[in-house]
Design an enzyme around this catalytic site. Sequence first.
Site, mmCIF file in Angstrom:
data_model
loop_
_atom_site.group_PDB
_atom_site.id
_atom_site.type_symbol
_atom_site.label_atom_id
_atom_site.label_comp_id
_atom_site.label_asym_id
_atom_site.label_seq_id
_atom_site.Cartn_x
_atom_site.Cartn_y
_atom_site.Cartn_z
ATOM 1 N N SER A 321 -5.874 -9.295 10.601
ATOM 2 C CA SER A 321 -5.690 -8.961 9.187
ATOM 3 C C SER A 321 -4.253 -8.547 8.897
ATOM 4 O O SER A 321 -3.457 -8.300 9.803
ATOM 5 C CB SER A 321 -6.639 -7.831 8.789
ATOM 6 O OG SER A 321 -6.147 -6.606 9.301
ATOM 7 N N CYS A 322 -3.939 -8.452 7.604
ATOM 8 C CA CYS A 322 -2.590 -8.076 7.174
ATOM 9 C C CYS A 322 -2.468 -6.570 7.016
ATOM 10 O O CYS A 322 -1.799 -6.085 6.104
ATOM 11 C CB CYS A 322 -2.248 -8.756 5.845
ATOM 12 S SG CYS A 322 -2.332 -10.524 5.971
ATOM 13 N N ASP A 323 -3.163 -5.813 7.854
ATOM 14 C CA ASP A 323 -3.104 -4.355 7.768
ATOM 15 C C ASP A 323 -2.445 -3.799 9.020
ATOM 16 O O ASP A 323 -2.793 -4.193 10.131
ATOM 17 C CB ASP A 323 -4.528 -3.799 7.616
ATOM 18 C CG ASP A 323 -4.511 -2.333 7.243
ATOM 19 O OD1 ASP A 323 -3.909 -1.535 8.004
ATOM 20 O OD2 ASP A 323 -5.073 -1.981 6.185
ATOM 21 N N ASN A 364 -9.283 -9.747 3.664
ATOM 22 C CA ASN A 364 -8.383 -10.883 3.864
ATOM 23 C C ASN A 364 -9.133 -12.220 3.917
ATOM 24 O O ASN A 364 -8.627 -13.210 4.450
ATOM 25 C CB ASN A 364 -7.572 -10.770 5.167
ATOM 26 C CG ASN A 364 -6.295 -9.960 5.028
ATOM 27 O OD1 ASN A 364 -5.758 -9.484 6.028
ATOM 28 N ND2 ASN A 364 -5.772 -9.792 3.828
#
Length: 374
Positions: A321-323, A364
């Site tokens: 994910s983009c975290d 996402n």
Amino acid sequence: MTPKVAAFLDSSALATPCLVLDLDRVAENYAALRHALPAAKIYYAVKANPAAPILRLLAGMGSCFDAASIQEINECVAAGAPPATISFGNTVKKPGAIAAAHALGVPLYAFDSLEELRKIASHAPGSKVYCRIAVNNVGADWPLSKKFGTTLDCARDLMLMAPQLGLVPHGLSFHVGSQQTGTVAYEMAIAEVAMLFTNLKAAGVDLKMLNLGGGFPVRYRDDVPGTDTFGDAIMTAMTKHFGNDLPDMLIEPGRAMVGNAGVVAAEVVLVCRRMPEDDRRWVYLDIGRFGGLAETEGEAIRYRITAGTGATGPVVLAGPSCDGVDIMYEKTPYRLPLDLQAGERVLIHDAGAYVTSYASQNFNGFTPLAEHYL
Ligand SMILES: *Cc1c(COP(=O)(O)O)cnc(C)c1O
């Protein structure tokens, strides 16, 4: 990994990430827990893995259930569990959920505050209640101590108040923390609650039940004592502190019932070095903290992870994910093959507990992991 899971992983072109779980292993775990503590009734902690095939299997074997919400209660009933075998074990319940459980015939309710006791009195009048005591969680990799439980003194006052509110003061409970790797916390907790049983008896309240919670560990990367070791230590402590006046005993295993039954198959998305000077490769998988590996928070649960063959080197493991917090292991040393490539399969072992139930919805755009129950 059981032979059945291994064969399934070999034979199928599986979309990943997915959990593959062997129900026979769950049945074995249930039998092992029964054997380790024949005096105790087993209330499976549904949150560990609420999949219908698991609930159906356990209901068929005569297991009882520890549920935390009306949804979990409904799932147990749908799987064939009589409401009489369900405990509403969350000490934080919606009023409407208490009323719905009561209407179904759920007999047993947990609390650890006066406010919750009053809610149960209003919405499930006449029910059996048990008070959760906060106990030392020493030895637990995933502690539960701060958020739940009350002191022995407060529990005494609340149990004395229960009959005045029209409730039946039935027993006490504790939880020594999840992935509990030693027997000491159980022994200390039993000694403490036994004093309150004695004290309340003198005050005219004769408690019938002690709920010893869950906590029994799974072998991930490190060895842990076997189920029988916990059973022996618990029975020895019970006999020491209660003599031959033993209360009804309940245990609420979650992790130990399902953890070692399942394997998560994942795919490598990227292998790279973040900075030219990095001495470790970063390996990004198609499952991470948000895809179900929530217990990697603080690197508390350290799964055994394998891939390919051949010489290995150190890695950092992260999710897709983009975290920025979606990193599973940075401090714990992990090693994976030096020739590991995007597209290859990675296995996360003993992941049958607390993975599917923690997976987020479409963060996402990633759909929750698939589940295969064999
Ligand atoms: C989570 C939980 C359990 C199960 O704990 P495990 O460590 O998975 O055995 C049991 N009882 C209660 C009240 C819980 O919240």
